[in-house]
Enzyme design. Sequence first.
Site, PDB file in Angstrom:
ATOM      1  CE  LYS A 275      -2.149  -2.804   9.902  1.00 11.45           C
ATOM      2  NZ  LYS A 275      -2.795  -1.533   9.491  1.00 11.45           N
ATOM      3  CG  ASP A 280      -2.870  -2.309   3.629  1.00  9.51           C
ATOM      4  OD1 ASP A 280      -3.539  -3.125   2.963  1.00  9.51           O
ATOM      5  OD2 ASP A 280      -3.377  -1.418   4.334  1.00  9.51           O
ATOM      6  CE  LYS A 287      -3.547   0.780   2.182  1.00  8.77           C
ATOM      7  NZ  LYS A 287      -4.356   1.680   3.019  1.00  8.77           N
ATOM      8  CG  ASP A 298      -0.228  -1.211   7.351  1.00  9.09           C
ATOM      9  OD1 ASP A 298      -0.408  -0.410   8.288  1.00  9.09           O
ATOM     10  OD2 ASP A 298      -1.169  -1.795   6.774  1.00  9.09           O
ATOM     11  CG  ASP A 357      -7.263  -0.178   2.846  1.00  4.97           C
ATOM     12  OD1 ASP A 357      -6.216  -0.794   3.151  1.00  4.97           O
ATOM     13  OD2 ASP A 357      -7.282   1.063   2.639  1.00  4.97           O
ATOM     14  CD  GLU A 359      -4.870  -3.922   6.361  1.00  7.69           C
ATOM     15  OE1 GLU A 359      -3.903  -3.420   6.968  1.00  7.69           O
ATOM     16  OE2 GLU A 359      -5.700  -3.241   5.734  1.00  7.69           O
ATOM     17  NE  ARG A 361     -10.509  -1.713  11.372  1.00  6.13           N
ATOM     18  CZ  ARG A 361     -11.072  -0.522  11.244  1.00  6.13           C
ATOM     19  NH1 ARG A 361     -12.371  -0.368  11.483  1.00  6.13           N
ATOM     20  NH2 ARG A 361     -10.354   0.525  10.898  1.00  6.13           N
TER      21      ARG A 361
END
Length: 513
Positions: A275, A280, A287, A298, A357, A359, A361
């Site tokens: 990933k 993020d 968030k 991330d 959030d 995101e 996956r």
Amino acid sequence: MTRPTEAAVLTVSGAGAVDAEVDAVVIGVHRDGEQLSLGPGAAAVDTALGGRLLDVLARLGANGVTGEVVKVATLGATTAPVVAAVGLGPVEPKPGSPDPHENYRRAAGAAIRALTGTDRVGLALVDSDPSLTRPVLEGATLGAYDFVGYKSELPPSYRPPVRELVLLADATGRGEIELQGETDRVKAVTDAVRLARNWINTPPNDLRPPAFAAQAAEAAADAGLEVDVLDTDALRAGGYGGILAVGLGSEAGPQLVRIAYTPAEYDKHVALVGKGITFDTGGISIKPAQNMQDMKSDMSGAACVVAAMTAIARLQPAVKVTAYVPMAENMPSGSAYRPGDVVTMYGGTKVEVLNTDAEGRMILADAIARAVEDEPDYLLETSTLTGGQVVSLGERISGLMGSTELLARLKDAGARTGEPMWPMPLPDEVRSGMDSAIADVTQINAGFDRAGHMLQGGSFLSRFVPDEVQWAHIDIAGPSYNTKTPHGYTPKGATGVPLRTLIETVEDIAHNG
């Protein structure tokens, strides 16, 4: 971009703890009940000090617990002016203690961190057990790391990491040539960890998706690997709906990097997926501000996968390995994807978005769907996917989901490398809880139930893996980034987990299929 300090040099010397031409020597001490006892490398130093080493250490407050470091001035009794005695705990580890190899790995790292500002350090920790060579060298090298390249001026108190690490070979029972081969392997792996740490620690304004893709492609090409980069236009043409949905909220467009290592002969093919969310915000489902600065990490999974490929190119295992690394920045804007959107993923699956959030996956599902087109035998994916991993397993143990046999191999590999992992289930009720009323699947529980949130991420990704492919999802949300104080060979900030486990598993597949 400002660069961090250089990696420590690894060398081998036939000298011992007493006569090595170094600035400090690392030896070990144990704790047996209420008493200290001599560990690896310590006997020769004790003799040089007239049998007074344990008394001196005790007077300085040493208790031999794992990772404790006490420095002693030798006053000319040894060539090195300083001996650093690192605690190794009891000779017979208690139940629940780290594996002995990991214990030595952590001890070596702690000793090297305690010797910052020292140019050349001799390692006398291996003693007569050759199996300790790799963990001692790994721990020491990984401990000799910092990231200060963005400071305009270093404070007067700053002490740089150790510049050269010298494995003292006199008591190992192995020749210098054999040991040099071991140091070369350690260098390949730890250089990769260092590369991953540097990327993860880089501020997000300096590592947006196009820049990250360019740097990843350069590192892979320099390693002699085949590289292909899909930019935003190519992703549109290819139908990568998940990566585009997440990435088009940012002016720095999304990318997909494919890196391939193909040896002359091989039986198995391993796909690696990581990933790469370079920052993020949570997107429209934004968030909280507190700790959002850590979301530069991330992309830890992507950093580890790309860096692992550079090590694989150097180690040359007899297995084909192909990496698929989606990169995007999850930002809120007029072009960002929204809760309620239905996104057509690569391969045609339609996903109802309930939380922007979630995101990771989305981009991973596209990369996984692309990876399986190349018909791998195994697929290993790693990501900072869910806060549920930290709730379930804490900040040092990664969560594993996927094929039972492969999870067992990964768990064993993680134990050998000091990157602990724990297999988790993917229950049918979690999967059915993500059924959508209007699309094929929702990306989180359709009822917004947070229970088993880590398992929801794994369950979603499982839909994109065909039954014939053994696969594993490694959730590293906690272990990938250390927000607390350094420990062992782990610095504050990026850790490089699970890079060493990925390499260990690839080598295991090369040897055992």
